[in-house]
Design an enzyme around this catalytic site. Sequence first.
Site, PDB file in Angstrom:
ATOM      1  N   LYS A  80      -0.115 -47.921  68.883  1.00 32.06           N
ATOM      2  CA  LYS A  80      -0.990 -47.395  67.834  1.00 32.06           C
ATOM      3  C   LYS A  80      -0.679 -45.948  67.446  1.00 32.06           C
ATOM      4  O   LYS A  80      -0.869 -45.561  66.297  1.00 32.06           O
ATOM      5  CB  LYS A  80      -2.461 -47.501  68.256  1.00 32.06           C
ATOM      6  CG  LYS A  80      -3.004 -48.926  68.212  1.00 32.06           C
ATOM      7  CD  LYS A  80      -4.496 -48.927  68.513  1.00 32.06           C
ATOM      8  CE  LYS A  80      -5.064 -50.325  68.522  1.00 32.06           C
ATOM      9  NZ  LYS A  80      -6.511 -50.352  68.759  1.00 32.06           N
ATOM     10  N   ASP A 117     -10.632 -49.316  63.342  1.00 27.88           N
ATOM     11  CA  ASP A 117     -11.393 -49.548  64.585  1.00 27.88           C
ATOM     12  C   ASP A 117     -12.782 -48.899  64.533  1.00 27.88           C
ATOM     13  O   ASP A 117     -13.782 -49.529  64.878  1.00 27.88           O
ATOM     14  CB  ASP A 117     -10.625 -48.988  65.794  1.00 27.88           C
ATOM     15  CG  ASP A 117      -9.568 -49.960  66.314  1.00 27.88           C
ATOM     16  OD1 ASP A 117      -9.678 -51.174  66.047  1.00 27.88           O
ATOM     17  OD2 ASP A 117      -8.629 -49.497  66.991  1.00 27.88           O
TER      18      ASP A 117
HETATM   19  N1  LIG Z   1     -13.323 -54.273  70.640  1.00 25.61           N
HETATM   20  C1  LIG Z   1     -12.273 -53.743  70.048  1.00 25.61           C
HETATM   21  O1  LIG Z   1     -11.980 -54.028  68.862  1.00 25.61           O
HETATM   22  C2  LIG Z   1     -11.425 -52.761  70.805  1.00 25.61           C
HETATM   23  C3  LIG Z   1     -10.610 -51.848  70.111  1.00 25.61           C
HETATM   24  C4  LIG Z   1      -9.875 -50.915  70.861  1.00 25.61           C
HETATM   25  C5  LIG Z   1      -9.936 -50.953  72.248  1.00 25.61           C
HETATM   26  N2  LIG Z   1     -10.717 -51.867  72.869  1.00 25.61           N
HETATM   27  C6  LIG Z   1     -10.809 -51.907  74.332  1.00 25.61           C
HETATM   28  O2  LIG Z   1     -11.241 -50.635  74.778  1.00 25.61           O
HETATM   29  C7  LIG Z   1     -10.697 -50.333  76.060  1.00 25.61           C
HETATM   30  C8  LIG Z   1     -10.033 -48.956  75.982  1.00 25.61           C
HETATM   31  O3  LIG Z   1      -8.963 -49.013  75.056  1.00 25.61           O
HETATM   32  P1  LIG Z   1      -8.196 -47.687  74.587  1.00 25.61           P
HETATM   33  O4  LIG Z   1      -7.170 -48.114  73.609  1.00 25.61           O
HETATM   34  O5  LIG Z   1      -9.157 -46.606  74.198  1.00 25.61           O
HETATM   35  O6  LIG Z   1      -7.462 -47.280  75.968  1.00 25.61           O
HETATM   36  P2  LIG Z   1      -6.843 -45.867  76.403  1.00 25.61           P
HETATM   37  O7  LIG Z   1      -6.482 -45.052  75.213  1.00 25.61           O
HETATM   38  O8  LIG Z   1      -5.798 -46.193  77.411  1.00 25.61           O
HETATM   39  O9  LIG Z   1      -8.063 -45.124  77.154  1.00 25.61           O
HETATM   40  C9  LIG Z   1      -8.567 -45.631  78.355  1.00 25.61           C
HETATM   41  C10 LIG Z   1      -9.813 -44.851  78.768  1.00 25.61           C
HETATM   42  O10 LIG Z   1     -10.336 -45.465  79.942  1.00 25.61           O
HETATM   43  C11 LIG Z   1     -10.485 -44.466  80.962  1.00 25.61           C
HETATM   44  N3  LIG Z   1     -10.250 -45.050  82.281  1.00 25.61           N
HETATM   45  C12 LIG Z   1      -9.262 -45.890  82.635  1.00 25.61           C
HETATM   46  N4  LIG Z   1      -9.356 -46.200  83.956  1.00 25.61           N
HETATM   47  C13 LIG Z   1     -10.448 -45.523  84.426  1.00 25.61           C
HETATM   48  C14 LIG Z   1     -11.068 -45.434  85.708  1.00 25.61           C
HETATM   49  N5  LIG Z   1     -10.596 -46.095  86.760  1.00 25.61           N
HETATM   50  N6  LIG Z   1     -12.184 -44.646  85.819  1.00 25.61           N
HETATM   51  C15 LIG Z   1     -12.676 -43.983  84.752  1.00 25.61           C
HETATM   52  N7  LIG Z   1     -12.114 -44.029  83.516  1.00 25.61           N
HETATM   53  C16 LIG Z   1     -11.014 -44.791  83.360  1.00 25.61           C
HETATM   54  C17 LIG Z   1      -9.445 -43.417  80.631  1.00 25.61           C
HETATM   55  O11 LIG Z   1      -9.799 -42.202  81.265  1.00 25.61           O
HETATM   56  P3  LIG Z   1      -8.669 -41.072  81.603  1.00 25.61           P
HETATM   57  O12 LIG Z   1      -8.465 -40.286  80.333  1.00 25.61           O
HETATM   58  O13 LIG Z   1      -9.281 -40.297  82.694  1.00 25.61           O
HETATM   59  O14 LIG Z   1      -7.423 -41.814  82.026  1.00 25.61           O
HETATM   60  C18 LIG Z   1      -9.565 -43.381  79.107  1.00 25.61           C
HETATM   61  O15 LIG Z   1     -10.654 -42.608  78.701  1.00 25.61           O
HETATM   62  C19 LIG Z   1      -9.741 -51.490  76.378  1.00 25.61           C
HETATM   63  O16 LIG Z   1     -10.430 -52.398  77.196  1.00 25.61           O
HETATM   64  C20 LIG Z   1      -9.466 -52.117  75.008  1.00 25.61           C
HETATM   65  O17 LIG Z   1      -9.179 -53.508  75.106  1.00 25.61           O
HETATM   66  C21 LIG Z   1     -11.465 -52.768  72.182  1.00 25.61           C
END
Ligand SMILES: NC(=O)c1ccc[n+]([C@@H]2O[C@H](COP(=O)([O-])OP(=O)(O)OC[C@H]3O[C@@H](n4cnc5c(N)ncnc54)[C@H](OP(=O)(O)O)[C@@H]3O)[C@@H](O)[C@H]2O)c1
Length: 291
Positions: A80, A117
């Site tokens: 992305k 999004d």
């Molecule tokens: N429904 C939808 O249309 C949609 C759209 C986009 C995303 N999503 C979902 O949203 C989720 C996040 O996606 P993203 O693209 O934002 O991912 P991302 O950019 O990789 O961000 C992940 C986030 O999760 C946190 N995190 C990961 N492991 C953790 C842990 N063990 N303890 C605390 N915090 C933790 C990270 O914190 P740190 O910064 O500390 O690493 C970061 O803030 C995924 O499950 C994705 O499938 C859904």
Amino acid sequence: MTILPTTGPLAHSGTTKLAGIIGWPVAHSRSPRLHGYWLDRHAIDGAYVPLPVRPENLLTAVRALRDLGFRGGNITIPHKEAVVAACDRLEASAERAGAVNTLVFEDDGTIVGANTDGAGFVAALAQNVPAYAPQDGPAVLLGAGGGARAIAAALVDAGCPDVVLVNRTRARADALAKALGKGVSAADWSDFGPLSRAVLVVNCTSLGMAGQPPLDVSLDHVQAHAVVTDIVYVPRTTALLAEAASRGHRTMGGLPMLLHQARVGFSRWFGVTPVVDDALVRFVAGDIPER
Ligand SMILES: NC(=O)c1ccc[n+]([C@@H]2O[C@H](COP(=O)([O-])OP(=O)(O)OC[C@H]3O[C@@H](n4cnc5c(N)ncnc54)[C@H](OP(=O)(O)O)[C@@H]3O)[C@@H](O)[C@H]2O)c1
């Protein structure tokens, strides 16, 4: 006499409209199922296909799809942010989100990047929790990754007066708050002040997703009338949502956001603005575990 179907692969013609989703891996994506449903329902001569593309091939692949006559497509993990480099123009939504989830190839070959999004999340809330409005009060977003950024920007743009980012890595929340500017701030994970004032809580971390540990946050400090949402959509009801519902909160999972973010791309590639209704939710939810 052979009767040909009016939709589906056998109905494709020499002018079939093409789009797809680029990711690595991409096999888990529900988007082909979702767009295939709308194509079928509207009897459109079109196709939406999964496109597994390795990171090192991303820019070549995007330009090749444009040159092959695709109308555009969606972009998912891990591309992305990197795909911005392939875009000739970014729409305001992509500039604000710092990432692109939707590509549109214009007739003259211009590659346009958008991000649907955040708007998808806001539209999903309006449909599923109509009594809530972003202007109602502060929102707390748990997480500071790509999903959090898009939603924070969209909530501010929709009139939310105060978006607070709470993230495991505080520096990332600080950097995001600075990048988004007015209306967005960061707080410590251990600071319950923002949670106790919030009228909207959103889990934007990947915790609670199938294969990940649950999100470990207490709802004791959250006001009873606050809406609790999760953008994770596999499973459909995360432990956070189940706990929130058992306490009487209004809740929303990640599936409605996924469905609503897709409407803009579909409309721009295929020329019809589709709706998110119960039949679509049932169809896409069919292969997603409930818990
Ligand atoms: N429904 C939808 O249309 C949609 C759209 C986009 C995303 N999503 C979902 O949203 C989720 C996040 O996606 P993203 O693209 O934002 O991912 P991302 O950019 O990789 O961000 C992940 C986030 O999760 C946190 N995190 C990961 N492991 C953790 C842990 N063990 N303890 C605390 N915090 C933790 C990270 O914190 P740190 O910064 O500390 O690493 C970061 O803030 C995924 O499950 C994705 O499938 C859904």
